[in-house]
Design an enzyme around this catalytic site. Structure first.
Site, PDB file in Angstrom:
ATOM      1  CB  CYS A 115      45.101  25.652  26.156  1.00 28.83           C
ATOM      2  SG  CYS A 115      45.175  26.615  24.656  1.00 28.83           S
ATOM      3  CG  HIS A 252      44.283  28.698  29.106  1.00 30.76           C
ATOM      4  ND1 HIS A 252      45.781  28.904  28.707  1.00 30.76           N
ATOM      5  CD2 HIS A 252      43.625  28.902  27.858  1.00 30.76           C
ATOM      6  CE1 HIS A 252      45.656  29.036  27.473  1.00 30.76           C
ATOM      7  NE2 HIS A 252      44.556  29.129  26.890  1.00 30.76           N
ATOM      8  CG  ASN A 282      45.694  31.412  24.174  1.00 32.37           C
ATOM      9  OD1 ASN A 282      46.474  30.534  24.914  1.00 32.37           O
ATOM     10  ND2 ASN A 282      44.527  31.185  23.967  1.00 32.37           N
TER      11      ASN A 282
HETATM   12  N1  ACO Z   1      40.549  43.256  14.873  1.00 30.79           N
HETATM   13  C1  ACO Z   1      39.302  43.880  14.252  1.00 30.79           C
HETATM   14  N2  ACO Z   1      38.218  43.216  14.053  1.00 30.79           N
HETATM   15  C2  ACO Z   1      38.098  41.938  14.219  1.00 30.79           C
HETATM   16  C3  ACO Z   1      39.316  41.061  14.523  1.00 30.79           C
HETATM   17  C4  ACO Z   1      40.493  41.839  14.720  1.00 30.79           C
HETATM   18  N3  ACO Z   1      41.366  41.477  15.083  1.00 30.79           N
HETATM   19  N4  ACO Z   1      38.987  39.734  14.677  1.00 30.79           N
HETATM   20  C5  ACO Z   1      37.619  39.933  14.254  1.00 30.79           C
HETATM   21  N5  ACO Z   1      37.106  41.018  14.023  1.00 30.79           N
HETATM   22  C6  ACO Z   1      35.749  41.241  13.478  1.00 30.79           C
HETATM   23  C7  ACO Z   1      34.900  40.084  12.804  1.00 30.79           C
HETATM   24  O1  ACO Z   1      35.366  40.089  11.550  1.00 30.79           O
HETATM   25  C8  ACO Z   1      33.421  40.685  13.057  1.00 30.79           C
HETATM   26  O2  ACO Z   1      33.277  41.605  12.096  1.00 30.79           O
HETATM   27  P1  ACO Z   1      31.802  41.497  11.260  1.00 30.79           P
HETATM   28  O3  ACO Z   1      30.931  41.909  12.428  1.00 30.79           O
HETATM   29  O4  ACO Z   1      31.880  42.673  10.449  1.00 30.79           O
HETATM   30  O5  ACO Z   1      31.833  40.136  10.181  1.00 30.79           O
HETATM   31  C9  ACO Z   1      33.753  41.396  14.298  1.00 30.79           C
HETATM   32  O6  ACO Z   1      34.950  41.793  14.814  1.00 30.79           O
HETATM   33  C10 ACO Z   1      33.202  40.574  15.500  1.00 30.79           C
HETATM   34  O7  ACO Z   1      33.702  39.423  15.423  1.00 30.79           O
HETATM   35  P2  ACO Z   1      33.336  38.044  16.273  1.00 30.79           P
HETATM   36  O8  ACO Z   1      34.076  36.779  15.992  1.00 30.79           O
HETATM   37  O9  ACO Z   1      31.901  38.210  16.557  1.00 30.79           O
HETATM   38  O10 ACO Z   1      34.057  38.647  18.008  1.00 30.79           O
HETATM   39  P3  ACO Z   1      33.704  38.296  19.216  1.00 30.79           P
HETATM   40  O11 ACO Z   1      33.260  39.294  20.121  1.00 30.79           O
HETATM   41  O12 ACO Z   1      33.264  36.639  19.284  1.00 30.79           O
HETATM   42  O13 ACO Z   1      35.478  38.009  19.390  1.00 30.79           O
HETATM   43  C11 ACO Z   1      36.994  36.731  19.978  1.00 30.79           C
HETATM   44  C12 ACO Z   1      36.101  37.220  18.779  1.00 30.79           C
HETATM   45  C13 ACO Z   1      38.037  37.567  20.715  1.00 30.79           C
HETATM   46  C14 ACO Z   1      38.127  35.750  19.251  1.00 30.79           C
HETATM   47  C15 ACO Z   1      35.913  35.902  20.713  1.00 30.79           C
HETATM   48  O14 ACO Z   1      35.080  35.080  20.199  1.00 30.79           O
HETATM   49  C16 ACO Z   1      36.925  34.965  21.933  1.00 30.79           C
HETATM   50  O15 ACO Z   1      37.452  35.505  22.732  1.00 30.79           O
HETATM   51  N6  ACO Z   1      36.725  33.619  21.767  1.00 30.79           N
HETATM   52  C17 ACO Z   1      37.385  32.749  22.536  1.00 30.79           C
HETATM   53  C18 ACO Z   1      38.372  32.229  21.759  1.00 30.79           C
HETATM   54  C19 ACO Z   1      39.917  32.309  22.419  1.00 30.79           C
HETATM   55  O16 ACO Z   1      40.250  32.820  23.414  1.00 30.79           O
HETATM   56  N7  ACO Z   1      40.685  31.394  21.777  1.00 30.79           N
HETATM   57  C20 ACO Z   1      41.946  31.273  22.143  1.00 30.79           C
HETATM   58  C21 ACO Z   1      42.389  29.539  22.101  1.00 30.79           C
HETATM   59  S1  ACO Z   1      41.170  28.691  22.690  1.00 30.79           S
HETATM   60  C22 ACO Z   1      41.752  28.585  24.315  1.00 30.79           C
HETATM   61  O17 ACO Z   1      42.896  28.972  24.619  1.00 30.79           O
HETATM   62  C23 ACO Z   1      41.204  28.007  25.044  1.00 30.79           C
END
Ligand code: ACO
Length: 325
Positions: A115, A252, A282
């Protein structure tokens, strides 16, 4: 003291026609618009239907060259930031140059910094221009992430999109102050010990497959806010510029909560932060040039504006660029 600056004289972007909404995704995996919108800020993303990274790059590059009133024959180097090249080798930049008809002998290469790829590519081009090795550069960020997303994994498939953005840089004389037009400061970083927190599970020398995106979302989130802020602060400090003097923060586009976190950390009001993640998702190395080109085209970012670009991605890699448009 006078110096050479790299001025952005052209910009362009391309998004594939197909739009995939959160409601569409809810028919594919166990998810819903409410979850995706509140956790990520993403509402829709564009998905390629057969167009490759090079195909999309060429469309973005054509628009950037037109804007710059140049042709491909005026370009002295092509650099492409991508993690989804058309082939393992040669570089997508070489393929693009060949198709577009760049002068034979012109250097072309890809940058593998995930990224952060566009910020890395912009930095390489700026260094080449300031050293006097080239006068004009075509810098592209482009991705076909839909090819390496596991469409059965709701943790990742809701996050990504496809697209391409390009800029044309040209050498110009500057005064050596932050009032100059063009790239004013750059800074790159990486930390390979974070390798396992964000990666694509395939590779030539490991599985001989392309693989799928694997991510430790929480770790990425934590690291992203700090590193994106660090990179932005570094390039601002290099030029003695404070947050009030910045017209736009263009981070980003991974996630609205990361973007807002960086804006708050830097003390910038939301109105000064460019957000396109809602309709692009993204797009990795394409996210910054896509957002830059779209904002310039819409007249949101204007000539003379001071913009801080900040990127972070797999590696981890991160970096910043301070540029006056
Ligand atoms: N729809 C519904 N529920 C979902 C989904 C979805 N698409 N994805 C995950 N869940 C569920 C999980 O299974 C979990 O359920 P559980 O509690 O029953 O196990 C619950 O939602 C919470 O999941 P978490 O992973 O704790 O959710 P979080 O609040 O951390 O959000 C996310 C996840 C959005 C990916 C967050 O961690 C994030 O934004 N991370 C940054 C990663 C990112 O942006 N990556 C992009 C690539 S990296 C880059 O570009 C720099």
């Amino acid at each position: 003291m006078s110096c050479i600056r790299s001025e952005i004289i052209g910009w362009g972007h391309y998004l594939p026609k197909k739009v995939l909404t959160n409601d569409d995704l809810s028919k594919m995996v166990d998810t819903n618009d409410e979850w995706i919108s509140t956790r990520t800020g993403i509402k829709s993303r564009h998905i390629s239907e057969g167009e490759t990274t090079a195909d999309m790059s060429i469309k973005a590059a054509d628009a950037a060259l037109k804007q710059a009133e140049l042709t491909i024959k005026d370009i002295d180097v092509i650099i492409v930031g991508t993690l989804t090249p058309d082939n393992t080798t040669p570089a997508t930049a070489a393929k693009i140059g060949g198709i577009m008809g760049v002068n034979p002998g012109t250097p072309t290469f890809d940058i593998a910094a995930a990224c952060s790829g566009f910020v890395y590519a912009l930095t390489m081009a700026d260094n080449m221009i300031r050293l006097g090795q080239v006068k004009t550069a075509l810098v592209i960020g482009a991705e076909t992430l839909s090819k390496i997303v596991d469409w059965t994994d709701r943790n990742t498939c809701v996050l990504f999109g496809d697209g391409a953005g390009a800029v044309v840089l040209k050498a110009r004389e500057g005064e050596g102050t932050s009032a100059d037009t063009g790239i004013l400061a750059t800074k790159l970083y990486s930390d390979g010990t974070q390798y396992n927190n964000l990666y694509v599970s395939g590779g030539v020398s490991t599985t001989a497959t392309a693989g799928f995106v694997v991510m430790n979302g929480k770790e990425v989130f934590k690291f992203a806010v700090g590193s994106l802020s660090e990179a932005a602060e570094n390039v601002m400090n290099q030029c003695g510029v404070n947050a009030e003097q910045i017209d736009w923060l263009l981070p980003h586009q991974a996630n609205i909560r990361i973007i807002e976190g960086v804006g708050h950390k830097l003390g910038l009001p939301d109105e000064k932060v460019i957000v396109t993640v809602d309709h692009h998702g993204n797009t990795s190395a394409a996210s910054i040039p896509l957002a830059l080109s779209e904002s310039l085209e819409a007249g949101k970012i204007k000539k003379g504006d001071l913009v801080v670009l900040s990127a972070m991605g797999a590696g981890f890699t991160w970096g910043g660029v301070l540029v006056r448009i």
